[in-house]
Design a protein around this motif. Sequence first.
Motif, mmCIF file in Angstrom:
data_model
loop_
_atom_site.group_PDB
_atom_site.id
_atom_site.type_symbol
_atom_site.label_atom_id
_atom_site.label_comp_id
_atom_site.label_asym_id
_atom_site.label_seq_id
_atom_site.Cartn_x
_atom_site.Cartn_y
_atom_site.Cartn_z
ATOM 1 N N LEU A 23 0.864 -1.168 0.000
ATOM 2 C CA LEU A 23 0.000 0.000 0.000
ATOM 3 C C LEU A 23 0.907 1.226 0.000
ATOM 4 N N PRO A 24 0.346 2.442 -0.176
ATOM 5 C CA PRO A 24 1.209 3.621 -0.171
ATOM 6 C C PRO A 24 2.085 3.667 1.082
ATOM 7 N N ARG A 25 3.007 4.578 1.064
ATOM 8 C CA ARG A 25 4.119 4.669 1.994
ATOM 9 C C ARG A 25 3.775 4.374 3.447
ATOM 10 N N TYR A 26 4.829 4.247 4.259
ATOM 11 C CA TYR A 26 4.738 3.977 5.674
ATOM 12 C C TYR A 26 4.146 2.598 5.958
ATOM 13 N N GLN A 27 4.932 1.603 5.620
ATOM 14 C CA GLN A 27 4.583 0.212 5.872
ATOM 15 C C GLN A 27 5.705 -0.447 6.657
ATOM 16 N N TYR A 28 5.384 -1.566 7.300
ATOM 17 C CA TYR A 28 6.469 -2.412 7.769
ATOM 18 C C TYR A 28 6.199 -3.848 7.347
ATOM 19 N N LEU A 29 7.277 -4.534 7.050
ATOM 20 C CA LEU A 29 7.245 -5.895 6.527
ATOM 21 C C LEU A 29 7.820 -6.820 7.584
ATOM 22 N N VAL A 30 7.129 -7.927 7.844
ATOM 23 C CA VAL A 30 7.611 -8.916 8.808
ATOM 24 C C VAL A 30 7.855 -10.228 8.070
ATOM 25 N N LEU A 31 9.064 -10.754 8.204
ATOM 26 C CA LEU A 31 9.418 -12.052 7.637
ATOM 27 C C LEU A 31 9.723 -13.008 8.777
ATOM 28 N N GLY A 32 9.055 -14.153 8.778
ATOM 29 C CA GLY A 32 9.294 -15.155 9.812
ATOM 30 C C GLY A 32 10.440 -16.081 9.499
ATOM 31 N N ALA A 33 10.938 -16.053 8.257
ATOM 32 C CA ALA A 33 12.040 -16.919 7.836
ATOM 33 C C ALA A 33 12.644 -16.320 6.583
ATOM 34 N N PRO A 34 13.863 -16.729 6.214
ATOM 35 C CA PRO A 34 14.468 -16.217 4.975
ATOM 36 C C PRO A 34 13.629 -16.595 3.765
ATOM 37 N N LEU A 35 13.273 -15.619 2.954
ATOM 38 C CA LEU A 35 12.520 -15.849 1.727
ATOM 39 C C LEU A 35 13.153 -15.052 0.589
#
Length: 256
Positions: A23-35
């Motif tokens: 979505l437009p700016r100001y996001q955070y991404l969470v990864l539970g494992a290397p992808l």
Amino acid sequence: MFVETFLQDCFYHSDVRRGQPFLPRYQYLVLGAPLPLECEAHASHDEPFISLLINIDMRLLQKLVWQTEAALKPLVHKDQSAKQLINTTQLNQPMQAASIRLLECLQDPLDAKVLAANIVQEIVYRTLLGPSGPIIYGLIHQDGHYRRIVGALNHIYHHYPDSLTVDQLAATAGMSVSVFCKSFKKITYHSPLQYIKKVRLNKAKELMLLNGIKANHVAHQVGYESASQFSREFKRYFNHSPSQIRQSTAQASPAE
């Protein structure tokens, strides 16, 4: 696993979610494992792109889960995102403020030494209680298939140049081959061998782009015995041959 905050427009391409934009700016991404993950940013002098990457320490995560157990359990039971390995969430005001404070304190070595760890703890805490919290909560409290598959993914990430077999990975996860393959595909949307190939190809592209390594050399570095097989699979996956990738990099580089 890690949390990455984006303070500008960004689009990502992942092998799990094919080409879905943020979505437009100001996001955070969470990864539970290397992808395998690529991020495309659009920045300008007036609107620079800033991202902040935080590797989550398991001891810190265990401490926060223990401290927030009562508040977390209802959220986890309501949310099925613990079955996912990746999720993006709108950066709310407290999370944005903490991210900006961390960036500011990193400008001064003494501030970074004294304050950074506490701000990182706050960011992990807010991630844990946010919509993507079940992803990292599951790494502490799920002793079932999810946590074992995440362990196998980490093993692949650290040993992708080695000769890896499904039998070896299943044994590492403590699962039968059939259950391992079924659980692996349910979580990653790929078979184990497909996933290994994608990790190797993405790492090869990174090495060529960043270090200018030739295809026949990089093929062996990422675990391919045959350079011709590597070139075929690389072109099939990226729609460009390794030589085209290197040429584009050379053209983009400033003349000396």
